[in-house]
Design an enzyme around this catalytic site. Structure first.
Site, PDB file in Angstrom:
ATOM      1  N   ALA A 185       0.793  -1.229   0.000  1.00  0.00           N
ATOM      2  CA  ALA A 185       0.000   0.000   0.000  1.00  0.00           C
ATOM      3  C   ALA A 185       0.830   1.285   0.000  1.00  0.00           C
ATOM      4  CB  ALA A 185      -0.921  -0.021   1.217  1.00  0.00           C
ATOM      5  N   ARG A 186       1.901   1.291   0.758  1.00  0.00           N
ATOM      6  CA  ARG A 186       2.639   2.551   0.942  1.00  0.00           C
ATOM      7  C   ARG A 186       3.498   2.910  -0.270  1.00  0.00           C
ATOM      8  NH1 ARG A 186       6.298  -0.064   5.801  1.00  0.00           N
ATOM      9  NH2 ARG A 186       7.658  -1.357   4.530  1.00  0.00           N
TER      10      ARG A 186
ATOM     11  N   GLU B 132      11.494  -2.577  -8.419  1.00  0.00           N
ATOM     12  CA  GLU B 132      11.466  -1.595  -7.325  1.00  0.00           C
ATOM     13  C   GLU B 132      11.765  -0.246  -7.983  1.00  0.00           C
ATOM     14  OE1 GLU B 132      10.728  -2.386  -4.230  1.00  0.00           O
ATOM     15  OE2 GLU B 132      11.221  -4.508  -4.011  1.00  0.00           O
TER      16      GLU B 132
HETATM   17  O1  0X9 Z   1       9.746  -7.866  -0.067  1.00  0.00           O
HETATM   18  C1  0X9 Z   1       9.049  -7.714  -1.071  1.00  0.00           C
HETATM   19  O2  0X9 Z   1       7.915  -8.174  -1.164  1.00  0.00           O
HETATM   20  C2  0X9 Z   1       9.611  -6.901  -2.255  1.00  0.00           C
HETATM   21  N1  0X9 Z   1      10.331  -5.754  -1.773  1.00  0.00           N
HETATM   22  S1  0X9 Z   1       9.542  -4.504  -1.047  1.00  0.00           S
HETATM   23  O3  0X9 Z   1      10.540  -3.633  -0.475  1.00  0.00           O
HETATM   24  N2  0X9 Z   1       8.774  -3.670  -2.158  1.00  0.00           N
HETATM   25  O4  0X9 Z   1       8.621  -5.012  -0.093  1.00  0.00           O
HETATM   26  C3  0X9 Z   1      10.546  -7.769  -3.048  1.00  0.00           C
HETATM   27  C4  0X9 Z   1       9.983  -9.069  -3.571  1.00  0.00           C
HETATM   28  C5  0X9 Z   1      10.977  -9.784  -4.446  1.00  0.00           C
HETATM   29  N3  0X9 Z   1      10.559 -11.080  -4.870  1.00  0.00           N
HETATM   30  C6  0X9 Z   1      10.770 -12.208  -4.155  1.00  0.00           C
HETATM   31  N4  0X9 Z   1      11.455 -12.255  -3.074  1.00  0.00           N
HETATM   32  N5  0X9 Z   1      10.265 -13.319  -4.658  1.00  0.00           N
HETATM   33 ZN    ZN Z   2       6.765  -3.712  -2.250  1.00  0.00          ZN
END
Ligand code: 0X9
Ligand code: ZN
Length: 449
Positions: free
Chosen positions: A177-178, A375
């Site tokens: 969301a953020r 990202e």
């Molecule tokens: O942690 C996450 O879900 C993603 N980064 S975030 O900082 N936007 O939260 C990255 C997900 C990468 N994909 C996998 N680890 N499968």
């Molecule tokens: Zn994320």
């Protein structure tokens, strides 16, 4: 942890009196993990600290990881870092992040100008999509793929769906969301590809499906109650905390690494795979046409990274990983060509951290060849999820180039008919870029630009 008892302050949002979560005393922890000893500490930061701090993003150029530390844990974290001889910065949170803006009077329709210049409410996003669908009835179809927990409609925008079985590139945004910039990017992609005749030819051979808001409940909550809200808004029986991390809720290696099984965690993976209605809707919609979907991008922020699978664990790659790296690098090159912005192409498990149950891994496991998480900007923690509105447009234009590269690659690998268009000069450039990348890409896994 982060969302313990906090004080609430009163703010006006869109003229309505609302309570907005106050983060006074919270800090941003910045750890430079260049040194392998520190990297190991960071990789096991939850074991070291005794809890998992809220990861915000990383600056891969300077090898810094950013975490959000709640005010009651600041001293504990300092003591622990000091005792491990880790150098770090404990920064004040940029107050801009928590500045809630009074909603401007739109004076009617939501236009691309709004998308380029400010963050929109969910209703405004939907208004924008409806007006695009009305303006381009032959090219744009809105498809309801389900409802969020609180009953908001989850909408997929189908572009260039002419009933044929041409390959599909699927983009979804805003599962966290953020990460506000992702919603604007998704809306911008929809608008640009339908409104500019140069992309006609591409759309004749590849279809684009965009789900601009995969977590509308969480997003609205982040606009009205808590700027740092990440998860869905599911309520659990006897639950102390609401919401699950939808990007830990997909049914592939669910619940194994980089997740938490406790409801109050930012990375709570839910009670079971697909427990979140949003994830159920997305997995159902994708599965229905999975044989045609050849490209998938989940839009997130921040950190300027193009992440490829597998991400559920470290040092494990799909057999066609070289193709993912090549196309990832071509996307990064296309982004760089816009304004010299660097995106790092890296395996998500090795480069970021292992996290199971994410959408990119699941999409790849369903046979979708090119599956990524992007990202978006920024790369630093000074603005983080609140990228200033005057930077929205550039990020949108950059992301568009990346999507175009992926569509061109999908066309050349899976397109039903090859076109010899003279139309899109930008498309031709990207194609060339892709060819160059193919010949120059270095072999090898993991981190690398
Ligand atoms: O942690 C996450 O879900 C993603 N980064 S975030 O900082 N936007 O939260 C990255 C997900 C990468 N994909 C996998 N680890 N499968
Ligand atoms: Zn994320």
């Amino acid at each position: 942890m982060l969302f313990q008892l906090v004080s609430l302050s009163v703010v006006f949002i869109g003229g309505i009196l609302a309570e907005y979560k106050n983060y006074d005393g919270f800090k941003i922890l910045e750890v430079n993990f260049q040194n392998p000893r520190v990297k190991k500490y960071v990789q096991e930061i939850d074991k070291n600290l005794g809890f998992m701090p809220d990861f915000l993003g990383e600056n891969w150029k300077q090898k810094q990881a950013h975490y959000f530390i709640d005010k009651d844990s600041v001293e504990k974290v300092r003591t622990n870092l000091d005792s491990h001889n880790i150098t770090y910065q404990m920064r004040d949170v940029n107050p801009q992040i928590f500045k809630v803006r009074k909603r401007r009077d739109l004076n009617g329709a939501v236009t691309i100008n709004d998308v380029n210049n400010r963050y929109l409410s969910y209703d405004e996003q939907m208004q924008f999509l409806n007006s695009i669908a009305q303006q381009y009835p032959d090219d744009v179809k809105l498809q309801k793929i389900g409802n969020s927990y609180e009953g908001r409609s989850l909408t997929a925008v189908r572009i260039g769906d002419d009933g044929s079985s041409k390959p599909i590139v699927w983009i979804d945004a805003g599962v966290h969301a953020r990460e506000w910039i992702s919603y604007n990017v998704a809306l911008y992609l929809v608008y640009t590809i339908v409104s500019q005749p140069a992309y006609r030819d591409l759309l004749n051979s590849v279809q684009l499906v965009v789900v601009p808001n995969t977590n509308p409940d969480g997003y609205e909550y982040s606009r009205t109650n808590d700027r740092m809200w990440r998860k869905t808004r599911s309520r659990f029986t006897n639950g102390r905390c609401a919401g699950a991390d939808a990007n830990r809720n997909y049914p592939f290696f669910w619940g194994t690494q980089g997740v938490s099984h406790s409801q109050c965690s930012e990375i709570y993976c839910g009670s079971r795979p697909q427990s979140e209605p949003e994830v159920m809707a997305l997995t159902n919609a994708i599965t229905r046409e999975e044989t045609r979907i050849k490209g998938y991008i989940a839009l997130h922020s921040y950190g300027q990274e193009i992440l490829y699978p597998w991400g559920h664990t470290m040092r494990t790659y799909p057999s066609d990983v070289q193709d993912l790296i090549t196309v990832g690098k071509a996307m990064a090159a296309a982004i760089r060509a816009v304004n010299n912005t660097d995106y790092n192409v890296v395996n998500s498990g090795d480069g970021l951290y292992p996290a199971a149950g994410a959408s990119d891994d699941w999409a790849k496991s369903r046979g979708i060849k090119y599956s990524y998480t992007i990202e978006l900007s920024p790369i630093d923690d000074y603005t983080g999820f609140s990228l200033p509105e005057d930077r929205i447009n550039q990020v949108c234009r950059e992301a568009f180039q990346a999507v175009q590269v992926l569509m061109i690659e999908v066309r050349s690998k899976f397109g039903l008919r090859q076109t010899t268009s003279s139309a899109a000069s930008a498309a031709a450039q990207s194609s060339l870029l892709l060819k160059r990348m193919r010949t120059s890409v270095s072999r090898g896994f993991g981190r690398g630009k």
